[in-house]
Design an enzyme around this catalytic site. Sequence first.
Site, PDB file in Angstrom:
ATOM      1  N   GLY A  52       3.006   5.604  -0.601  1.00  0.00           N
ATOM      2  CA  GLY A  52       2.248   6.930  -0.813  1.00  0.00           C
ATOM      3  C   GLY A  52       1.475   6.285  -1.726  1.00  0.00           C
ATOM      4  O   GLY A  52       0.442   5.652  -1.459  1.00  0.00           O
ATOM      5  N   SER A  53       1.003   7.199  -2.656  1.00  0.00           N
ATOM      6  CA  SER A  53      -0.155   7.422  -3.494  1.00  0.00           C
ATOM      7  C   SER A  53      -0.339   6.125  -4.387  1.00  0.00           C
ATOM      8  O   SER A  53       0.427   5.706  -5.000  1.00  0.00           O
ATOM      9  CB  SER A  53      -0.825   8.768  -4.001  1.00  0.00           C
ATOM     10  OG  SER A  53       0.083   9.102  -4.901  1.00  0.00           O
TER      11      SER A  53
ATOM     12  N   GLY B 198       2.185   5.349  -7.330  1.00  0.00           N
ATOM     13  CA  GLY B 198       2.755   4.094  -7.515  1.00  0.00           C
ATOM     14  C   GLY B 198       2.799   3.550  -8.822  1.00  0.00           C
ATOM     15  O   GLY B 198       3.604   2.989  -8.950  1.00  0.00           O
TER      16      GLY B 198
ATOM     17  N   GLU C 114       3.779   0.099  -1.045  1.00  0.00           N
ATOM     18  CA  GLU C 114       2.588   0.247  -0.135  1.00  0.00           C
ATOM     19  C   GLU C 114       1.717   1.420   0.058  1.00  0.00           C
ATOM     20  O   GLU C 114       2.237   2.575  -0.367  1.00  0.00           O
ATOM     21  CB  GLU C 114       3.569   0.378   1.142  1.00  0.00           C
ATOM     22  CG  GLU C 114       2.542  -0.451   2.212  1.00  0.00           C
ATOM     23  CD  GLU C 114       1.609   0.695   2.863  1.00  0.00           C
ATOM     24  OE1 GLU C 114       0.684   1.149   2.741  1.00  0.00           O
ATOM     25  OE2 GLU C 114       2.126   1.562   4.148  1.00  0.00           O
TER      26      GLU C 114
ATOM     27  N   CYS D 157      -2.115   5.114   5.799  1.00  0.00           N
ATOM     28  CA  CYS D 157      -2.497   4.799   4.935  1.00  0.00           C
ATOM     29  C   CYS D 157      -3.894   3.344   5.721  1.00  0.00           C
ATOM     30  O   CYS D 157      -4.401   3.257   5.487  1.00  0.00           O
ATOM     31  CB  CYS D 157      -1.668   3.507   3.654  1.00  0.00           C
ATOM     32  SG  CYS D 157      -0.454   3.184   5.562  1.00  0.00           S
TER      33      CYS D 157
ATOM     34  N   GLU E  33       6.001  -5.387   4.594  1.00  0.00           N
ATOM     35  CA  GLU E  33       7.369  -4.441   5.525  1.00  0.00           C
ATOM     36  C   GLU E  33       6.777  -5.737   6.358  1.00  0.00           C
ATOM     37  O   GLU E  33       6.278  -5.707   6.852  1.00  0.00           O
ATOM     38  CB  GLU E  33       7.329  -3.586   5.191  1.00  0.00           C
ATOM     39  CG  GLU E  33       7.355  -2.696   3.547  1.00  0.00           C
ATOM     40  CD  GLU E  33       7.725  -1.433   3.619  1.00  0.00           C
ATOM     41  OE1 GLU E  33       6.308  -0.624   3.335  1.00  0.00           O
ATOM     42  OE2 GLU E  33       8.365  -0.665   3.902  1.00  0.00           O
TER      43      GLU E  33
END
Length: 497
Positions: free
Chosen positions: A245-246, A250, A267, A301, A478
């Site tokens: 997310g943002s 984060g 991420e 992203c 990931e």
Amino acid sequence: MSAVRDSLVEEALATGTLKGLPDGHFIDGRFVASEAGGRMESFDPGRGAAFAGFAAGTAADVDAAVAAARRALAGEWGRATPAERGRVLNRLAALIRDNADRLAVVESLDSGKRLVEAEGDVRGAARAFEYYAGAADKLHGASIPLGPDYVGFTIEEPIGVAAQIIPWNYPLSTAARGIAPALAAGCAVVAKPAEQTPFTCLMLAELAHRAGLPAGVFNVVTGTGREAGAPLTDHPSIDHITFTGSVDTGIRVMQTAAKHVTRLVLELGGKSPLAVMADADPDAALNGVMEAIFENAGQICSAGSRLVIERSIADGFIDRLAGRMEGLSIGHGLRNPAIGPVNSAAQLAKIAGHVEQAKAAGNIIHAGGNIARPSNAADGWFFQPTVVAARGVKDPIVQEEIFGPVLAVQVVDGLDEAIAAANCTDYALVAGIYTRDLSKAYRYARAVDAGQVYINEYFAGGIEVPFGGNRKSGFGREKGMEGLRSYCKLKSVVARI
Ligand code: NAI
Ligand code: MG
């Protein structure tokens, strides 16, 4: 051609919703209402209207889900062999494929993304479970040579209960890329999908249950970040957090995790550069730039949101780019236009705000630049595909993640300037380059700070390739075998013999 898909699309477009959507949190193998009774609604971005309700969870629901996950780890799932875990994941991959039409239509309706992209995401989700199904029984430790009097080895143990905080731009694929390796490693999961897009994660959990996953191994709590996400990341009984997310959220999640010393993968955003060198294949580069920024209306992203281009070809390339954009259709995602809506009214306002700020500062707009109101979807949330000339490296259009179909253009002279431009933001997620010169490509790949570099095809590769960022883009990886390690804790065993 699929009759099932076509009739679901027709139902959604004619009635504004779909029958049979999952309802409730998925906890301990079944759908349950919120303990506090809360409900909220999800929107169809193509119509700008609510289309279905879902459970608004709170800390009480999170507690129930984490407790179910703990029990599941202590039960048959904790004793399952790696091969048995792999078999369940393979059955889940097959069930995802069997239900691909419905998953894709729900994903498109809920997120706004074009149906063809949602179909790709569903294929990718099935592939993620298939990939990690094959990896479950290959999580080898190492044997450590300590001389004749010792035996030393390592074991990869499951980390425990893994929380997944999932964003709205890739609801199903982000869920799959986190949950598949977690299950392969032997963990249990509590997922919190974004409040804008709760449905496909719930469908995935139910399919996993049908695939034979024991109750409690894969739980989903829906609701807002504040009411459901925060209590999950703050839960003392979770062992790992994967957050996508943002940057701001984060940071908050990382602060919360620090209280309990919980491991995490972050991420976060990006402002990824795509360099086009003068020697590049111009058609391949043009297609690459278009895909890099207009996939999912730029809400990725890893979007290639900065075009870094050599001066000698810049004018001609930008003219062609602007020409291509004028012809692009905009409309409801289920109608498969060239560009679909953005996910929310808030996101549309944010994108428009960035572009208005650039206009006011005097940036040249090469294409687009405005909110769009397509005649067949006038109330949806659309932004025109937009190209903005940057005014130097400090320009906010270069520095700030917009998360929409807005491409900033930085003109450079030569490879060294291209590398400097690529590295000029706080983000370091992805970088791309189009060039026919191998040595330029590899020099760029080495010199640019990024988790992944794409040469002559943006977004190349799949679940096999590790993915993640550096600096403000986050940390941890990931996908690939690397992604599995996030869900393991390494134990060393040494014996004196
Ligand atoms: P967000 O980061 O707030 O939301 C992402 C997820 O975090 C959602 O599931 C949300 O419910 C959850 N969340 C929110 N607050 C939380 C908290 N305190 N504790 C735990 N979970 C929490 O992002 P938002 O507001 O939806 O979007 C804002 C901007 O973030 C976008 O405009 C975009 O620039 C960026 N973004 C980046 C994404 C990426 O893929 N890296 C994905 C989504 C947004
Ligand atoms: Mg929605």
